[in-house]
Design an enzyme around this catalytic site. Structure first.
Site, PDB file in Angstrom:
ATOM      1  N   SER A  70       0.632  -1.401   0.046  1.00 11.44           N
ATOM      2  CA  SER A  70       0.071  -0.181   0.156  1.00 11.44           C
ATOM      3  C   SER A  70       0.907   1.340   0.070  1.00 11.44           C
ATOM      4  CB  SER A  70      -0.917   0.059   1.196  1.00 11.44           C
ATOM      5  OG  SER A  70      -2.124  -0.864   0.874  1.00 11.44           O
ATOM      6  N   LYS A  73       0.059   3.629  -2.682  1.00 10.61           N
ATOM      7  CA  LYS A  73      -0.753   4.765  -2.580  1.00 10.61           C
ATOM      8  C   LYS A  73      -0.183   6.053  -2.396  1.00 10.61           C
ATOM      9  CE  LYS A  73      -4.543   1.884  -0.853  1.00 10.61           C
ATOM     10  NZ  LYS A  73      -3.755   0.454  -0.351  1.00 10.61           N
ATOM     11  N   SER A 134      -5.944   3.316   4.565  1.00  7.99           N
ATOM     12  CA  SER A 134      -5.209   2.659   3.487  1.00  7.99           C
ATOM     13  C   SER A 134      -6.511   1.796   2.530  1.00  7.99           C
ATOM     14  CB  SER A 134      -4.222   1.559   3.796  1.00  7.99           C
ATOM     15  OG  SER A 134      -3.368   1.143   2.792  1.00  7.99           O
ATOM     16  N   LYS A 266       3.340   6.593   4.812  1.00  7.42           N
ATOM     17  CA  LYS A 266       2.337   5.501   4.534  1.00  7.42           C
ATOM     18  C   LYS A 266       2.974   4.097   4.868  1.00  7.42           C
ATOM     19  CE  LYS A 266      -1.355   4.069   2.626  1.00  7.42           C
ATOM     20  NZ  LYS A 266      -1.364   3.048   3.661  1.00  7.42           N
TER      21      LYS A 266
END
Length: 449
Positions: A70, A73, A134, A266
């Site tokens: 993730s 992202k 997320s 993140k």
């Protein structure tokens, strides 16, 4: 060799001055091998960057590509922010939910908030779900809104990665899920096989994080939210707990990972990628960026990040090597054509700050490169020249060349004219030209004997 021949040689060799100056200060540039041996970081790959100077303080397998999960992202966040700043979207723009985004959002085995096809969400609703929780369905919906389709959005992702110098990056979707997880939606981005996935290196991710922070710092105001309820389109609010446990504001069960100053960025996890984290921390204006990939547990990614942050703050400090408008000592003045002065001295156009290991001494030098568009064919500057006018740039170098910068352009300090040089009047200029003509004739005659 006479002056004119020297100038011609100067022009042919790239119009570059190499400054012989050595500046000595307390501290030392980081040694990659030394850092790796000292830390023994438990991750497949990692990198630590000083955001202010752009210098790399630590790296381990930083150019090896791995699935980022993730952390993908971050690029989706960047492109949404770009669309907001260009006024193509607003935070209140309504977003419809496709069958693709809907079906992925219903899988609670992934990070998700369940979305409805009969409800329109705002960009803010979806962005917060993506950045805090997320949420994969939310990321897909935003990608489709910005790109028209996720496939088109992936093209934008790869174009932006190339622009940022992310040489190992290859995106196939907006979420970081692997094709094996996406089922019938797995063909996006050109990979039809079940093993298809996004691939990035730790260095790529650090470059992306750097641009998120530099270009859209407001992204951090959302990434640092530890807990928020998702209320759009639901009867019962869904509690979104940020997967970044290093943020302040968590309960006792996650408080052991807290690190003062962390405000992003993140996390990522899949079975293939392991546990990953791109982190950033800011203490008294001194910001660090870290990436760890392929750790073995949820907690280990934060423990390894803590090790990097401690190393950055405890072992390094920022040193001002030169002040703004300080003369570039040892640099010869540059010849000026048609000026009331025959040459102009050079100065730094901004302070020169480097990050150095505490203790010891090291020699740092500068290489000065003049802007070829500012120079005549003979390598001279043309009057008039304003004080403070940029004429080139300097780079911090060691004997083995430019060292340890995430983005080479960040190691370019503007070099400016230290004084004003006015242009001579036409009358004086004419006599100078005549004098130069006769000097050339006499020199030619002398050469005959």
């Amino acid at each position: 060799m006479n002056f004119r021949k020297r100038l011609r040689l100067f022009a042919v060799t790239g119009l570059t001055f190499v400054l012989a100056l050595t500046v000595t200060f307390q501290g030392s540039f980081a040694s990659k091998a030394e850092a790796a041996d000292t830390l023994g970081l438990q991750a497949k790959s990692a990198i630590l960057v000083d955001y202010n100077s752009g210098q790399i303080l630590y790296e381990k397998n930083a150019d090896q590509v791995y699935p980022p999960a993730s952390m993908t992202k971050m690029m989706t966040e960047y492109l949404v922010m770009q669309a907001l700043h260009s006024k193509r979207l607003t935070w209140d723009t309504k977003v419809s939910i496709s069958d693709y985004a809907y079906q992925i959002s219903q899988n609670r085995g992934f990070s998700n908030v369940p979305l409805r096809k009969d409800y329109q969400y705002t960009v803010r609703d979806l962005y917060e779900a993506m950045a805090i929780y997320s949420a994969n369905g939310a990321a897909i919906a935003l990608a489709e809104k910005v790109g028209g389709s996720e496939k088109n959005f992936v093209v934008l992702m790869n174009q932006t990665a190339k622009k940022f110098g992310m040489t190992g990056a290859h995106y196939i979707n907006s979420t970081g899920l692997e094709n094996v997880d996406l089922g019938k939606f797995a063909s996006y981005g050109g990979y039809a096989d079940k093993n298809g996935r996004n691939e990035l290196s730790a260095r790529d991710l650090a470059k992306l994080a750097y641009h998120v922070i530099k270009d859209y710092p407001e992204a951090l105001t959302i990434s640092k939210i530890p807990l928020k309820n998702f209320t759009a389109g639901v009867t019962t609010p869904i509690q979104m707990v940020n997967w970044n446990y290093m943020l302040p504001g968590f309960g006792a069960n996650m408080n052991s990972y807290k690190y003062d100053g962390v405000d992003g960025l993140k996390t990522g996890h899949t079975d293939l990628a392991g546990y990953c984290f791109t982190g950033t921390v800011n203490r008294n204006g001194h910001r660090l960026i870290s990436v760890v990939m392929g750790t073995s547990s949820d907690g280990q990614r934060f423990e390894q990040t803590r090790t990097l942050f401690d190393y950055g703050y405890q072992q390094f400090s920022e040193k001002t090597v030169a002040k703004k408008n300080q003369l570039v000592q040892g640099q010869k003045a540059v010849p000026v054509n048609n000026g009331k002065q025959g040459s102009v001295k050079l100065a730094f156009g901004q302070p020169v700050v480097v990050t150095a290991l505490n203790g010891g001494k090291v020699n740092a030098s500068f290489k000065v490169t003049l802007d070829s568009s500012k120079l005549n064919k003979d390598g001279t500057l043309e009057a008039p020249i304003k004080k403070g006018e940029k004429v080139g740039y300097a780079t911090v170098v060691k004997k083995d060349g430019v060292y340890g910068y995430l983005n080479p352009n960040e190691n370019q300090i503007p070099v400016v004219a230290a004084e004003q040089v006015d242009r001579v009047g036409w009358f004086i200029g004419m006599f100078k030209a005549i004098g130069g003509f006769f000097a050339g004739i006499f020199s030619w005659i002398a050469g005959l004997f």
